[in-house]
Design a protein around this motif. Structure first.
Motif, short mmCIF file in Angstrom:
data_model
loop_
_atom_site.label_atom_id
_atom_site.label_comp_id
_atom_site.label_asym_id
_atom_site.label_seq_id
_atom_site.Cartn_x
_atom_site.Cartn_y
_atom_site.Cartn_z
N GLN A 1 5.49 -35.50 -24.45
CA GLN A 1 4.03 -35.41 -24.52
C GLN A 1 3.63 -34.18 -25.32
OE1 GLN A 1 2.20 -35.16 -20.68
NE2 GLN A 1 0.21 -34.57 -21.48
N LYS A 2 2.57 -34.31 -26.12
CA LYS A 2 2.06 -33.18 -26.88
C LYS A 2 1.04 -32.41 -26.04
CE LYS A 2 4.22 -33.88 -30.79
NZ LYS A 2 5.22 -32.92 -31.30
N LEU A 3 1.35 -31.14 -25.80
CA LEU A 3 0.44 -30.27 -25.05
C LEU A 3 -0.03 -29.14 -25.94
CD1 LEU A 3 2.36 -29.88 -21.66
CD2 LEU A 3 0.45 -31.41 -22.15
N THR A 4 -1.16 -28.59 -25.57
CA THR A 4 -1.65 -27.37 -26.22
C THR A 4 -1.36 -26.20 -25.30
OG1 THR A 4 -3.43 -28.55 -27.35
CG2 THR A 4 -3.65 -26.16 -27.16
N GLY A 5 -0.80 -25.16 -25.85
CA GLY A 5 -0.53 -23.96 -25.07
C GLY A 5 -1.50 -22.85 -25.46
N PHE A 6 -2.28 -22.38 -24.49
CA PHE A 6 -3.13 -21.21 -24.72
C PHE A 6 -2.27 -19.99 -24.40
CE2 PHE A 6 -6.69 -18.42 -22.86
CZ PHE A 6 -6.86 -17.76 -24.08
N VAL A 7 -1.81 -19.31 -25.44
CA VAL A 7 -0.94 -18.15 -25.29
C VAL A 7 -1.86 -16.92 -25.28
CG1 VAL A 7 1.12 -16.99 -26.15
CG2 VAL A 7 0.76 -19.42 -26.65
N GLU A 8 -2.07 -16.40 -24.09
CA GLU A 8 -3.12 -15.40 -23.87
C GLU A 8 -2.54 -14.00 -23.72
OE1 GLU A 8 -6.84 -14.75 -20.72
OE2 GLU A 8 -5.27 -16.22 -20.31
N TYR A 9 -3.12 -13.08 -24.45
CA TYR A 9 -2.69 -11.68 -24.39
C TYR A 9 -3.63 -10.90 -23.49
CZ TYR A 9 -0.98 -7.14 -26.06
OH TYR A 9 -0.42 -5.88 -26.15
N LEU A 10 -3.10 -10.33 -22.41
CA LEU A 10 -3.89 -9.58 -21.45
C LEU A 10 -3.52 -8.10 -21.53
CD1 LEU A 10 -3.76 -11.85 -18.26
CD2 LEU A 10 -5.62 -11.64 -19.91
N ARG A 11 -4.52 -7.26 -21.65
CA ARG A 11 -4.32 -5.82 -21.67
C ARG A 11 -4.75 -5.24 -20.33
NH1 ARG A 11 -6.38 -7.44 -26.56
NH2 ARG A 11 -5.31 -6.72 -28.45
N PRO A 12 -4.13 -4.14 -19.92
CA PRO A 12 -4.58 -3.50 -18.67
C PRO A 12 -5.99 -2.95 -18.82
CG PRO A 12 -2.98 -2.12 -19.82
CD PRO A 12 -3.00 -3.43 -20.53
N ALA A 13 -6.65 -2.77 -17.71
CA ALA A 13 -8.01 -2.23 -17.75
C ALA A 13 -7.99 -0.81 -18.30
CB ALA A 13 -8.60 -2.23 -16.34
N PRO A 14 -9.05 -0.40 -19.00
CA PRO A 14 -9.12 0.99 -19.48
C PRO A 14 -9.05 1.96 -18.31
CG PRO A 14 -10.80 -0.36 -20.53
CD PRO A 14 -10.22 -1.19 -19.43
N ALA A 15 -8.43 3.10 -18.56
CA ALA A 15 -8.36 4.17 -17.56
C ALA A 15 -9.22 5.32 -18.06
CB ALA A 15 -6.92 4.62 -17.35
N LEU A 16 -10.17 5.74 -17.24
CA LEU A 16 -11.08 6.83 -17.60
C LEU A 16 -10.77 8.05 -16.75
CD1 LEU A 16 -13.54 7.91 -19.16
CD2 LEU A 16 -14.98 6.98 -17.33
N ILE A 17 -10.43 9.15 -17.40
CA ILE A 17 -10.19 10.42 -16.71
C ILE A 17 -11.40 11.31 -16.94
CG2 ILE A 17 -8.56 12.28 -16.32
CD1 ILE A 17 -7.35 9.45 -16.09
#
Length: 400
Positions: free
Chosen positions: A194-210
């Motif tokens: 079967q032909k499927l579509t793959g959503f290849v998702e890039y997730l970055r960590p949340a920004p860190a504010l000091i």
């Protein structure tokens, strides 16, 4: 990442209360839409919604579809066509001129690798992550594997339906490619013929504010950054100011000398600093440490330009010449020019500037922007192409 954090929190509460849940994910968009691929919403069997898949236009019908997925315990792909302004099928005129594909996945709490678990693992470690969601655009009755693959910098997790080596072999190169390019894309995948579509998702960590400074003017900055879902640390040398009582929403509150700050925190390319202690020597000492952090791209300094120039001069007297490259990441006076006066307005100005730097933007009014708002990650898949590089779909830009 805040949306995912809220979804995980709501899911855990729902499980504790014995509620059934489903996850709705925007997996593909043709044209324009209010939310882009990767937008998520958790639905409980009593109708509670967390997150969003549109500006509110689709949520009503999506609730019904999610309850159906929970009832049938089966993944479902639903398509909403918003290209016709006169079509009132959904009860509103959406006017977004796009076709939105939403995947509904019932969540099984006893499945230790369900989609929410995968997302939680992605959040627990402050690492870039790849999440792959498989679905069929060709047939609504076909199998919809859903969220099934997580690749962290130090770990990899796959669902049981990826036990087939041939399928896993197709996904591993795509995970490596998305980490290299640091942007999401779509890929055609073969699954049991079967032909499927793959959503290849890039997730970055949340920004860190000091935030260096625990005065009253830093409280709105800490709270507003928390609303954005950022990881907030408040540090100050005064133990009477740097307290949990004053900064209850901060992730960390640290009492430390300026020279000891970096020994208490871990930094990366998504860590941002704002110097606002109102103590010149403290700010100067910390700036001396921060300019040596190569991965740091933002150091905000509260106060006029002449204060920053004085800092550079004092560092020069110590034999430290601040280079132009180092100066390029120092923002002083801190914040965008929005006419901010109060502490709350200054916090808004600072956070807007950090967000612009994070995304490589200038902070201009959107009406002055010559190109569309979004650089789309919802690229169309060209199924005629045959190489992996070709399956990186061309970015389409159009304004919702």
């Amino acid at each position: 990442m805040k949306e995912i954090t809220d979804i995980i929190r709501s899911y855990e509460s729902a499980v504790s209360a014995g509620k059934k849940t489903a996850l709705a994910t925007v997996v593909h968009v043709e044209g324009s839409s209010y939310r882009r691929p990767g937008a998520r919403m958790l639905v409980t069997d009593d109708g509670q919604l967390t997150g969003a898949i549109s500006g509110g236009c689709l949520e009503g019908d999506a609730l019904r579809k999610a309850l159906l997925a929970i009832s049938q315990q089966k993944n479902k792909l639903v398509t909403y066509d918003t290209t016709d302004d006169n079509d009132t099928t959904l009860g509103v005129q959406l006017g977004c001129n796009g076709i939105v594909h939403i995947l509904f996945e019932p969540i099984h709490p006893d499945d230790k690798l369900n989609p929410i678990v995968l997302l939680k693992r992605a959040l627990e470690k402050r690492q870039n992550a790849v999440v792959i969601t498989l679905f069929s655009l060709h047939s609504r009755t076909a199998i919809q594997p859903g969220t099934c693959f997580l690749d962290l910098e130090t770990d990899r997790v796959t669902m049981d339906n990826l036990s087939q080596p041939a399928l896993l072999e197709q996904l591993l190169p795509e995970a490596a490619l998305v980490k290299e390019r640091q942007e999401s894309f779509f890929k055609e995948i073969d699954f049991d013929g079967q032909k499927l579509t793959g959503f290849v998702e890039y997730l970055r960590p949340a920004p860190a504010l000091i935030i260096a400074g625990a005065g009253n003017d830093t409280i709105p900055l800490s709270e507003m950054a928390g609303i954005l879902g950022w990881n907030v640390t408040v540090v100050d040398g005064r133990n009477g100011h740097a307290t949990r009582q004053r900064f209850p929403k901060a992730n960390q509150v640290i009492v430390a000398k300026a020279s000891e700050v970096l020994s208490h925190i871990q930094t990366d390319a998504r860590t941002f600093f704002v110097l606002m202690t109102h103590n010149y020597n403290y700010d100067l000492s910390l700036l001396k440490e921060l300019i040596e952090l190569e991965e740091c791209i933002y150091i905000g300094a509260l106060g006029p330009k002449k204060k920053l120039e004085k800092m550079f001069g004092d560092l020069r007297k110590e034999g430290i010449e601040v280079t132009e490259q180092q100066k390029s990441k120092i923002f002083g006076p801190v914040g965008l020019d929005v006419g901010a006066e109060t502490s709350e307005e200054i916090a808004l100005s600072v956070l807007a500037e950090i967000k612009a730097v994070l995304n490589g933007r200038t902070g201009i009014s959107l009406r002055e922007k010559p190109e569309p708002i979004h650089s789309r990650t919802d690229q169309k898949v060209d199924y005629r192409k045959s190489t992996r590089e070709d399956f990186l779909c061309e970015i389409q830009t159009s304004q919702s």
